[in-house]
Design a protein around this motif. Sequence first.
Motif, short mmCIF file in Angstrom:
data_model
loop_
_atom_site.label_atom_id
_atom_site.label_comp_id
_atom_site.label_asym_id
_atom_site.label_seq_id
_atom_site.Cartn_x
_atom_site.Cartn_y
_atom_site.Cartn_z
N ALA A 71 30.54 -5.56 -21.92
CA ALA A 71 32.04 -5.38 -21.92
C ALA A 71 32.42 -4.37 -23.03
O ALA A 71 33.32 -3.64 -22.73
CB ALA A 71 32.62 -6.77 -22.25
N ARG A 72 31.96 -4.33 -24.21
CA ARG A 72 32.51 -3.47 -25.09
C ARG A 72 32.21 -1.74 -24.95
O ARG A 72 32.93 -1.10 -24.82
CB ARG A 72 31.68 -3.50 -26.43
N GLN A 73 30.88 -1.64 -24.20
CA GLN A 73 30.67 -0.57 -23.57
C GLN A 73 31.17 -0.07 -22.55
O GLN A 73 31.75 1.14 -22.50
CB GLN A 73 29.02 -0.47 -23.06
N MET A 74 31.94 -1.13 -21.63
CA MET A 74 32.71 -0.60 -20.58
C MET A 74 33.97 -0.37 -20.95
O MET A 74 34.95 0.21 -20.21
CB MET A 74 32.74 -1.61 -19.19
N SER A 75 34.48 -0.87 -22.11
CA SER A 75 35.80 -0.77 -22.58
C SER A 75 36.02 0.54 -23.07
O SER A 75 37.35 1.16 -23.08
CB SER A 75 36.09 -1.78 -23.62
N GLY B 98 33.47 3.24 -18.75
CA GLY B 98 34.04 2.18 -17.73
C GLY B 98 32.87 1.64 -17.17
O GLY B 98 31.65 1.66 -17.18
N ARG B 99 33.34 0.62 -16.00
CA ARG B 99 32.44 0.05 -14.95
C ARG B 99 31.42 0.82 -14.28
O ARG B 99 30.45 0.35 -13.93
CB ARG B 99 33.00 -1.03 -14.23
N ASP C 121 28.79 -8.92 -18.42
CA ASP C 121 29.87 -9.32 -19.36
C ASP C 121 29.10 -8.86 -20.38
O ASP C 121 29.73 -8.65 -21.43
CB ASP C 121 29.68 -10.85 -19.19
N ALA D 119 36.96 3.86 -22.02
CA ALA D 119 37.58 4.29 -20.91
C ALA D 119 36.95 5.42 -20.08
O ALA D 119 36.56 5.36 -18.86
CB ALA D 119 38.77 4.74 -20.96
#
Length: 344
Positions: free
Chosen positions: A9-13, A18-19, A6, A15
């Motif tokens: 989150a901004r980093q994974m946003s 990603g995760r 969590d 695209a």
Amino acid sequence: MTDPFDRYARQMSFARFGREGQEKLSQSTALVVGLGALGSVIANTLARSGVGTLRIVDRDYVEWNNLQRQFIYTEEDVRDRLPKAIAAKNHLQAANADIRIDAQIADVDHRNIEQLCQGVDVIVDGTDNFEIRFLLNDASLKLGIPWVYGGCIGAEGQTMTILPGEGACLRCIVPDSPPPGTTPTCDTAGILAPIIGVIASMESMEALKILSGHQDQVSRTLNVIDLWDNRLRQVKLGNVAGNASCPACGQRNYEWLDGKRGSQSAVLCGRDAVQLSFPDGDAIDLTAFAEKLKPLGSVEANAYLLRANIGEHAFTLFGDGRCIVHGTSDPAEARTLHARYIGT
């Protein structure tokens, strides 16, 4: 149950990261060599980004003049005379307790670099001299580990990513270390903090690309930035890639890694100080040395280092036998003072 990712989150946003990129990052290991201006910013960025294991190495301790540009440290670190590796670990672990931080108080040389690189996925340059950079270059090529070079002086900086077997290495563009006195240093040219943030961020971005599985996105150029004159140059390296005459990547002659090149004294940038190291020396008892030196001047010591002020000079002694002689930039004079007060 709270998702451990969590916080990213901004980093994974983003695209293209990603995760999946975050998961790869969390399982990776980065080595940051040098925790001065560049290295402290790089280590901070990689730790907060979620690199699984961060190995940080530095030979020095925190001083007042570091605080202008070495953003991770505080006045309390100076007062406590903490080694940079320990101070950095304290701050980074407080910012991200989920990652592993392996802090090493060490002078990186041909005897320990391969051990420091064990299990590492990328090497990131936070150093301030070409001797260590050539050593990192050799280790990278021999072990097949990507590394990111960076350097700053005045308001200018440059960075380059080396992928073993896939293009130019550092010695393709800088065949040998410049002779002493022929290039500017932070003593003569100074350094402005903003260029450090720019170059360190570029180095960190390259490391994140590699660690998250996006090595195809790394820069294939030498990037040179001058913030004072507002100039950006990207030097293409295709004409030197695969150069058979390069002693390192072309001829696989790792003379820095083999210990054939390199000195045992180093003039410390911006410090009026010389570090002396002794390859065949044993670990020393700092408590015993404190008692020995007290009759000669004022002495302060903690678990990591000893500082003695004797006459016009000061000596910082580490447990591995290294000594920084303050008040001179002449290696010969530093060796004489060390022999006189500390012993051969």
